[in-house]
Motif scaffolding. Structure first.
Motif, PDB file in Angstrom:
ATOM      1  N   LEU A  75       3.694   2.797  -6.584  1.00  0.00           N
ATOM      2  CA  LEU A  75       3.228   1.605  -5.802  1.00  0.00           C
ATOM      3  C   LEU A  75       4.560   0.760  -5.791  1.00  0.00           C
ATOM      4  N   LYS A  76       5.279   0.733  -6.731  1.00  0.00           N
ATOM      5  CA  LYS A  76       6.741  -0.111  -6.598  1.00  0.00           C
ATOM      6  C   LYS A  76       7.398   0.334  -5.808  1.00  0.00           C
ATOM      7  N   TYR A  77       7.885   1.632  -5.823  1.00  0.00           N
ATOM      8  CA  TYR A  77       8.853   2.109  -4.775  1.00  0.00           C
ATOM      9  C   TYR A  77       8.744   2.631  -3.271  1.00  0.00           C
ATOM     10  N   PHE A  78       7.346   2.847  -3.040  1.00  0.00           N
ATOM     11  CA  PHE A  78       6.811   3.333  -1.902  1.00  0.00           C
ATOM     12  C   PHE A  78       5.760   2.351  -1.481  1.00  0.00           C
ATOM     13  N   GLU A  79       5.852   1.338  -1.609  1.00  0.00           N
ATOM     14  CA  GLU A  79       4.916   0.130  -1.112  1.00  0.00           C
ATOM     15  C   GLU A  79       4.525   0.465   0.222  1.00  0.00           C
ATOM     16  N   ASN A  80       5.629   0.359   1.043  1.00  0.00           N
ATOM     17  CA  ASN A  80       5.306   0.328   2.758  1.00  0.00           C
ATOM     18  C   ASN A  80       4.508   1.497   3.011  1.00  0.00           C
ATOM     19  N   GLU A  81       4.683   2.678   2.460  1.00  0.00           N
ATOM     20  CA  GLU A  81       4.042   3.711   2.767  1.00  0.00           C
ATOM     21  C   GLU A  81       2.633   3.805   2.304  1.00  0.00           C
ATOM     22  N   LEU A  82       2.535   3.029   1.217  1.00  0.00           N
ATOM     23  CA  LEU A  82       1.099   3.276   0.597  1.00  0.00           C
ATOM     24  C   LEU A  82       0.056   2.021   0.945  1.00  0.00           C
ATOM     25  N   SER A  83       0.840   0.827   1.556  1.00  0.00           N
ATOM     26  CA  SER A  83       0.203  -0.210   1.804  1.00  0.00           C
ATOM     27  C   SER A  83      -1.159  -0.030   2.784  1.00  0.00           C
ATOM     28  N   PRO A  84      -0.850   0.799   3.722  1.00  0.00           N
ATOM     29  CA  PRO A  84      -2.404   0.969   4.719  1.00  0.00           C
ATOM     30  C   PRO A  84      -3.657   1.273   4.143  1.00  0.00           C
ATOM     31  N   TYR A  85      -3.301   1.885   2.715  1.00  0.00           N
ATOM     32  CA  TYR A  85      -4.446   2.485   2.137  1.00  0.00           C
ATOM     33  C   TYR A  85      -5.095   1.476   0.915  1.00  0.00           C
ATOM     34  N   PHE A  86      -4.267   0.397   0.769  1.00  0.00           N
ATOM     35  CA  PHE A  86      -4.537  -0.595  -0.264  1.00  0.00           C
ATOM     36  C   PHE A  86      -5.097  -2.052   0.356  1.00  0.00           C
ATOM     37  N   GLN A  87      -5.990  -2.805  -0.064  1.00  0.00           N
ATOM     38  CA  GLN A  87      -6.070  -4.198   0.453  1.00  0.00           C
ATOM     39  C   GLN A  87      -5.821  -4.937  -0.902  1.00  0.00           C
ATOM     40  N   LYS A  88      -5.207  -6.164  -0.554  1.00  0.00           N
ATOM     41  CA  LYS A  88      -5.034  -7.188  -1.783  1.00  0.00           C
ATOM     42  C   LYS A  88      -6.288  -7.652  -2.333  1.00  0.00           C
TER      43      LYS A  88
END
Lengths: 231, 232
Positions: free
Chosen positions: A218-231
């Protein structure tokens, strides 16, 4: 074992005792790997290698290297040397390496030069050397699927004694699976709460260790994972 | 009345030479071999640490039933929180009963437990007389944030015994009935089977209450009551 369910203890028995109250030795692979040297050359020669408690670290590297296999390296060897000299470099583009077993840290390739093969260096950077196995995650492999696999692995290995591990690993897997295969977005606060619960609420290192690679991802690959998460 | 102004009225006076530990930064005397839970309750009263779970009259506190993870009391020092019911007090340690971190942990663990429980409180026969419901309310859970997931396959109601019924679809695997059967009754009729998410309570070899000549009816005072296990 000893008539008890195969579950972790809350803490080690005090006073310490072995199996059936007899002296007990549990050897891991690394202990056994040191035996041939000692048997061939004797204990004094082994002791003369160095004063450090951990003289060598055995690195297992996987099929994404040109020369996969099991290597022995002195503690303190730069990670880059293990990868490029012992392993012969990557065969295909790699974005991260999972070092130290399934519950070790997820090291992005950008961190290779900052690390040496010893416990301090890995701990300082927020990773874990563990048993120093290196499993590569290729550029084209979705990281969300890898995280899903880690939760699934923990759910499969869980003994079921404590709630965080038994339920948390399964619920984490379900959330990531839903996010990867459907429209569901994982609530980032919920995921952080789940990781914290696993980390400080689990009885043993299985549930307690899972959050490390997930947090690294989550720290180093935020860009790749962000489509799967919502704040 | 305490002679030490730092100690609450409920605390015993600290005598010279006594071993001390701290609850929320105030010093209290420790008895040898005391668990954190007993230590805190002795000084701050039974309701002091945000739980009302009854214990199943354990002869020993060696084993940790899963439910009691929800009881954790924050202990200063180790990164992990310590479950208060079985951890001995370490002299000079600092115990925090209501830090933000431990409150959040309690809430998150109970939330996870509720994902494994049918949320039909309003129609449940033990509504308003349920420890799980009470604990969930006490830690402040309003809803379960996790999406609907898989539920373990557990047998439903067992009405085969004249004195006892069970409904394991509401079981939360707290292990207290297993402990009561083992440690109080010495029967080992109830035990755990399966592993991980599939672990569940079994009677004998996955039988009913009537089969294993169950003597648990003598255990009425100690049995838990969270909707899945009732005695008459």
């Amino acid at each position: 074992m000893k008539g008890n369910a195969p579950e972790v203890r809350v803490r080690r028995p005090t006073p310490q005792q072995g199996l059936f109250n007899k002296p007990t030795v549990v050897n891991n692979v690394e202990t056994l790997a040191n035996l041939p040297f000692i048997m061939q050359r004797g204990g004094k020669a082994f002791a003369a290698i160095g004063a450090q408690i951990f003289r060598h670290q055995i690195a297992f590297i996987d099929g994404h290297f040109h020369r996969p296999g099991i290597y022995e390296a002195d503690m303190g060897t730069p990670l880059a040397a293990v990868i490029h000299e012992l392993g012969g470099g990557f065969r295909k583009p790699v974005k991260a390496m999972h070092i130290g077993g399934p519950l070790g840290g997820l090291v992005p390739v950008s961190k290779i030069d900052a690390l040496t093969v010893d416990f301090d260096s890995f701990a300082r950077e927020g990773f874990l050397l563990g048993h120093a196995s290196i499993v590569c995650i290729p550029e084209d492999f979705p990281l969300i699927q890898y995280l899903e696999h880690l939760f699934e692995f923990t759910a499969h290995e869980s003994c079921g004694k404590c709630f965080p591990c038994r339920l948390g690993s399964t619920r984490g897997f379900e959330m990531l699976h839903k996010a990867r295969t459907g429209d569901y977005k994982v609530d980032r606060t919920l995921m952080d709460d789940l990781l914290e619960t696993l980390e400080i609420g689990s009885l043993c290192a299985l549930g307690g260790g899972l959050p490390l690679p997930v947090k690294n991802a989550l720290k180093y690959f935020e860009n790749e994972l962000s489509p799967y998460f919502q704040k | 009345m305490s002679t030490n102004p730092n100690i609450s009225d409920k605390a015993s006076p600290i005598l010279p030479g006594e071993i001390l530990a701290y609850i929320n930064d105030k010093p209290y005397a420790v008895l040898p071999g005391e668990t954190i839970l007993k230590f805190v309750r002795r000084h701050l009263g039974d309701q002091s640490n945000a739980h009302t779970l009854r214990r199943a009259q354990p002869r020993t506190l060696r084993f940790l039933p899963g439910m009691q993870r929800g009881r954790g009391i924050g202990a200063n020092g180790p990164a992990k929180t310590q479950a208060s019911c079985h951890t001995p007090v370490i002299p000079n340690s600092f115990v925090y009963t209501d830090s933000a971190r431990i409150k959040k942990l309690r809430k998150n663990i109970i939330e996870l437990v509720l994902t494994d429980h049918p949320l039909d409180c309003l129609t449940c026969e033990v509504n308003n007389n349920c420890e799980l419901q009470t604990v969930a309310a006490r830690v402040g859970i309003r809803d379960v944030r996790y999406p609907e997931g898989k539920k373990p396959l557990r047998p439903g109601k067992d009405l085969s015994h004249p004195y006892m019924t069970s409904d394991f679809s509401k079981c939360i695997n707290c292990f207290r009935c297993v402990r009561a059967c083992d440690e109080v009754q010495g029967q080992l009729v109830l035990s755990m089977a399966g592993r991980g998410f599939d672990s569940h309570i079994v009677k004998g070899f996955e039988q009913s209450f009537s089969s294993p000549k169950c003597q648990l009816r003598r255990l009425r005072p100690g049995l838990p009551d969270v909707g899945y296990f009732r005695t008459f």
